[in-house]
Design an enzyme around this catalytic site. Structure first.
Site, short mmCIF file in Angstrom:
data_model
loop_
_atom_site.label_atom_id
_atom_site.label_comp_id
_atom_site.label_asym_id
_atom_site.label_seq_id
_atom_site.Cartn_x
_atom_site.Cartn_y
_atom_site.Cartn_z
N CYS A 80 68.30 73.19 4.28
CA CYS A 80 68.84 71.83 4.35
C CYS A 80 67.79 70.96 5.04
O CYS A 80 66.61 71.31 5.04
CB CYS A 80 70.19 71.80 5.07
SG CYS A 80 70.15 72.38 6.78
N ASN A 84 68.29 72.15 9.46
CA ASN A 84 68.54 73.57 9.77
C ASN A 84 69.41 73.72 11.03
O ASN A 84 69.27 74.67 11.79
CB ASN A 84 67.23 74.38 9.92
CG ASN A 84 67.42 75.90 9.93
OD1 ASN A 84 66.64 76.61 10.55
ND2 ASN A 84 68.45 76.41 9.29
N CYS A 124 72.96 72.30 10.67
CA CYS A 124 74.36 72.18 10.20
C CYS A 124 74.61 73.03 8.95
O CYS A 124 75.23 74.09 9.03
CB CYS A 124 74.70 70.71 9.90
SG CYS A 124 74.61 69.62 11.34
N ARG A 125 74.14 72.57 7.79
CA ARG A 125 74.53 73.23 6.54
C ARG A 125 73.87 74.57 6.31
O ARG A 125 74.55 75.56 5.99
CB ARG A 125 74.22 72.29 5.35
CG ARG A 125 75.12 71.06 5.31
CD ARG A 125 74.57 70.01 4.36
NE ARG A 125 73.30 69.47 4.87
CZ ARG A 125 72.52 68.63 4.22
NH1 ARG A 125 72.88 68.22 3.01
NH2 ARG A 125 71.40 68.18 4.75
N SER A 126 72.53 74.65 6.44
CA SER A 126 71.89 75.93 6.08
C SER A 126 72.18 77.06 7.07
O SER A 126 72.34 78.21 6.64
CB SER A 126 70.39 75.77 5.82
OG SER A 126 69.69 75.34 6.96
N ASP A 137 75.90 66.10 3.64
CA ASP A 137 75.37 66.18 5.00
C ASP A 137 76.47 65.75 5.99
O ASP A 137 76.92 64.61 5.95
CB ASP A 137 74.16 65.24 5.10
CG ASP A 137 73.45 65.34 6.43
OD1 ASP A 137 74.01 65.93 7.37
OD2 ASP A 137 72.33 64.82 6.53
P1 4NP Z 1 71.57 69.60 8.23
O1 4NP Z 1 72.13 68.27 8.94
O2 4NP Z 1 70.45 69.15 7.31
O3 4NP Z 1 72.75 70.11 7.49
O4 4NP Z 1 71.10 70.51 9.34
C1 4NP Z 1 71.30 67.35 9.59
C2 4NP Z 1 70.86 67.61 10.87
C3 4NP Z 1 70.10 66.70 11.54
C4 4NP Z 1 69.74 65.51 10.91
C5 4NP Z 1 70.16 65.27 9.62
C6 4NP Z 1 70.95 66.18 8.97
N1 4NP Z 1 68.96 64.55 11.60
O5 4NP Z 1 68.71 63.48 11.04
O6 4NP Z 1 68.54 64.81 12.74
#
Ligand code: 4NP
Length: 152
Positions: free
Chosen positions: A8, A11, A13-15, A123
């Protein structure tokens, strides 16, 4: 043995959720598979998964706490049989960085669960707790479909 990398943006939340859910379900199914996760971005390298992702996962029996964020590396495109993106941005970023010969390994995770009617795991980072429940709902279904695919 098959190997799968979930990717994602951050790294956190989703992955990592996909890593923990797929690890638990593949183990329960007796599937021998190497599993990891990474982010296309470097902002959170070394961090634990987001607290909200950890809490939502734990409530369903998935422990995300051992995972630490890392960024996708060039080696990942050779090392993993499947590199599964959570959304179209992640997919496009990886395809722009990977050699052409690796492009067929890089796919959208939800491609394996067409019945969901969605191409991307939304997201949840800037939203509320419900977003993390939706992430888990989608990832649980897609994980089971991926296990069925790897077995066939
Ligand atoms: P992820 O979510 O891609 O599912 O881990 C996010 C985590 C952090 C951010 C964006 C999405 N950020 O902008 O910091």
């Amino acid at each position: 043995m098959t190997s799968v990398l979930f990717v994602c943006l951050g790294n956190i939340c989703r992955s990592p959720t996909a890593e923990a859910v797929f690890r638990a379900r593949a183990a329960a199914a007796g599937l021998d598979v190497e599993i990891d996760s990474a982010g296309t971005g470097a902002w959170h390298v070394g961090a634990e998964p987001d607290e909200r992702a950890q809490a939502a996962g734990l409530a369903r029996g998935y422990d995300l706490s051992p995972i630490r964020a890392r960024q996708v590396s060039d080696r990942d495109y050779e090392r993993f049989d499947l590199v599964l993106a959570m959304d179209h941005d992640n997919l496009a970023t990886m395809k722009s960085r990977a050699p052409r010969s690796s492009h067929k390994r890089i796919r959208l995770f939800l491609e394996f669960a067409p019945e969901l009617g969605l191409n991307a795991v939304p997201d949840p980072y800037y939203g509320g707790d419900q977003g993390f429940e939706e992430v888990l709902d989608l990832i649980e279904v897609a994980s089971d479909r991926l296990i069925a695919h790897l077995r066939s």
